[in-house]
Design a protein around this motif. Structure first.
Motif, PDB file in Angstrom:
ATOM      1  N   ALA A  48      37.533  63.650  29.423  1.00 22.21           N
ATOM      2  CA  ALA A  48      36.287  63.237  30.071  1.00 22.21           C
ATOM      3  C   ALA A  48      35.540  62.209  29.231  1.00 22.21           C
TER       4      ALA A  48
ATOM      5  N   ALA B  87      38.589  68.272  36.106  1.00 18.45           N
ATOM      6  CA  ALA B  87      38.124  67.227  35.184  1.00 18.45           C
ATOM      7  C   ALA B  87      39.199  66.186  34.911  1.00 18.45           C
TER       8      ALA B  87
ATOM      9  N   ALA C 179      39.624  69.303  28.598  1.00 16.67           N
ATOM     10  CA  ALA C 179      38.819  68.621  29.608  1.00 16.67           C
ATOM     11  C   ALA C 179      37.810  67.684  28.962  1.00 16.67           C
ATOM     12  N   THR C 180      37.194  68.134  27.885  1.00  9.79           N
ATOM     13  CA  THR C 180      36.212  67.289  27.196  1.00  9.79           C
ATOM     14  C   THR C 180      36.877  66.058  26.605  1.00  9.79           C
TER      15      THR C 180
ATOM     16  N   THR D 173      28.738  66.949  35.263  1.00  8.39           N
ATOM     17  CA  THR D 173      29.379  68.258  35.073  1.00  8.39           C
ATOM     18  C   THR D 173      29.227  68.775  33.644  1.00  8.39           C
ATOM     19  N   ARG D 174      28.651  67.987  32.772  1.00  9.48           N
ATOM     20  CA  ARG D 174      28.550  68.358  31.360  1.00  9.48           C
ATOM     21  C   ARG D 174      27.802  69.676  31.190  1.00  9.48           C
TER      22      ARG D 174
ATOM     23  N   GLN E  40      39.382  63.698  37.940  1.00 12.59           N
ATOM     24  CA  GLN E  40      38.265  62.753  37.927  1.00 12.59           C
ATOM     25  C   GLN E  40      38.404  61.735  36.801  1.00 12.59           C
ATOM     26  N   SER E  41      38.803  62.226  35.641  1.00 10.05           N
ATOM     27  CA  SER E  41      38.912  61.343  34.480  1.00 10.05           C
ATOM     28  C   SER E  41      40.045  60.343  34.632  1.00 10.05           C
TER      29      SER E  41
ATOM     30  N   LEU F   8      31.079  62.809  37.109  1.00 11.86           N
ATOM     31  CA  LEU F   8      31.708  63.415  35.940  1.00 11.86           C
ATOM     32  C   LEU F   8      30.675  63.720  34.864  1.00 11.86           C
TER      33      LEU F   8
ATOM     34  N   PHE G 269      32.575  69.535  28.264  1.00 14.31           N
ATOM     35  CA  PHE G 269      32.830  69.447  29.706  1.00 14.31           C
ATOM     36  C   PHE G 269      33.761  70.581  30.133  1.00 14.31           C
TER      37      PHE G 269
ATOM     38  N   ARG H  16      32.970  62.465  43.669  1.00 18.49           N
ATOM     39  CA  ARG H  16      34.082  63.298  43.210  1.00 18.49           C
ATOM     40  C   ARG H  16      35.368  62.938  43.940  1.00 18.49           C
TER      41      ARG H  16
END
Length: 347
Positions: free
Chosen positions: A219, A165, A215-216, A193-194, A168-169, A190, A200, A152
């Protein structure tokens, strides 16, 4: 003054590309899109909103602060639209100016923000620059220093950790453009975390995992770039399952809007969901101000189809452009971009 600037920086970082600012009094105008959507005109309108042709600002308590995050959103939008190359160059030059840059990223020692560092590194790469030497700062080395053993990316600051998110992405998308590529642990974290439904969450490790459209959307793009296609596919299926009948997507408040729809549409096109992308694009086209609207507003994309508000339309237009063109973050480039700020052709 130092405290106020730090609070603003953290607020801008946390909000990033997640929400539109609603600070100005709405003007009386409604979306009046006519004919085919014009992504070039949207980019042109966005370019003309830049302060001094180089930056966006956020106003709090009557004081204007630099909004580096939104300015970088514009850099991505210009790349997606393939126009306003000159504006994109000036915008990135402003963000990378040492005082502006450090006010966004932190000093790199006591203060360092993963999401901001990753977003700037990605923008530099999109424009063909060297993220390892940006005014004497190695953005990639700094970003890697913020990765924990578990994969992370987190902030280093006395103000706390605001990573999410998006942090990270963006980190994965930025590192994907480097010679060493994406650390497996970062992509694995990542993916881990789903939520059970396939989407996400914005923030990990919550008591209840709640999938978030924005976020999805980012991600799945990061996971695809990192080669985690199966994990990304689950997120894409979830996005398709929550798309509205009119093609739009809602934010956490349940409001169908250009921001969430733009990001989702970008992810759908990047992930090969062409029909869902086309439906989202129709929704976005319906929010674009057309020739029946005021001249100054033509080409802009409204946030939600209500009264037009230029303070929310800047971010809405920037993120809508990503969805209108469907070019994923991993493929953004300015190689063939042209200069100038196109206007909507009206007769």
């Amino acid at each position: 003054m130092v405290v106020r600037l730090s609070r603003h920086r953290l607020l801008a970082l946390f909000c990033g590309v997640l929400a539109a600012l609603t600070l100005a009094t709405p003007a009386i105008a409604t979306p009046t899109q006519v004919g085919a959507v014009r992504s070039d005109a949207a980019a042109g309108w966005l370019a003309r909103q830049l302060v001094d042709g180089e930056r966006f600002e956020a106003v709090f308590g009557g004081v204007a602060y630099p909004d580096q995050g939104l300015t970088l959103d514009a850099v991505f939008a210009f790349a997606a639209g393939g126009v306003a190359e000159d504006f994109g160059a000036r915008a990135l030059a402003w963000v990378t100016r040492p005082d502006v840059r450090d006010g966004y990223l932190g000093d790199g020692v006591t203060e360092a923000y993963a999401g901001a560092t990753a977003k700037l590194a990605l923008a530099v790469a999109v424009r063909g620059g060297d993220s390892t030497d940006m005014g004497g700062v190695d953005l990639i080395a700094r970003l890697r220093s913020l990765q924990s053993p578990g994969g992370r990316f987190t902030d280093r600051s006395a103000w706390g950790d605001f990573s999410n998110a998006f942090s990270q992405s963006f980190a994965i998308l930025a590192l994907d453009r480097t010679a060493h590529g994406v650390p497996a642990a970062a992509a694995g974290w990542l993916a881990g975390t789903r939520c059970p439904d396939g989407g996400f969450p914005l923030l990990p490790a919550q008591p209840v995992c709640v999938s978030d459209v924005d976020a999805t959307a980012i991600a799945v793009q990061a996971l695809r770039a990192a080669g985690r296609r199966a994990d990304a596919a689950a997120g894409l299926r979830w996005l398709v399952s929550v798309q509205r009948a009119d093609g739009g997507f809602t934010n956490a408040d349940g409001v169908a809007n250009a921001n969430s729809t733009g990001l989702a549409a970008q992810a759908l096109r990047d992930g090969g969901r062409s029909l869902a992308w086309a439906r989202a694009r129709v929704f976005l086209a319906g929010l674009q101000i057309g020739c029946a609207g005021p001249v100054a507003d033509r080409g802009a994309v409204d946030f939600d189809g209500g009264l037009f508000d230029s303070s929310t339309a800047t971010r809405a237009t920037a993120q809508a452009l990503l969805g209108l063109t469907g070019t994923g973050y991993a493929r953004l480039s300015t190689t063939t971009a042209t200069t100038g700020a196109p206007t909507l052709p009206c007769h």
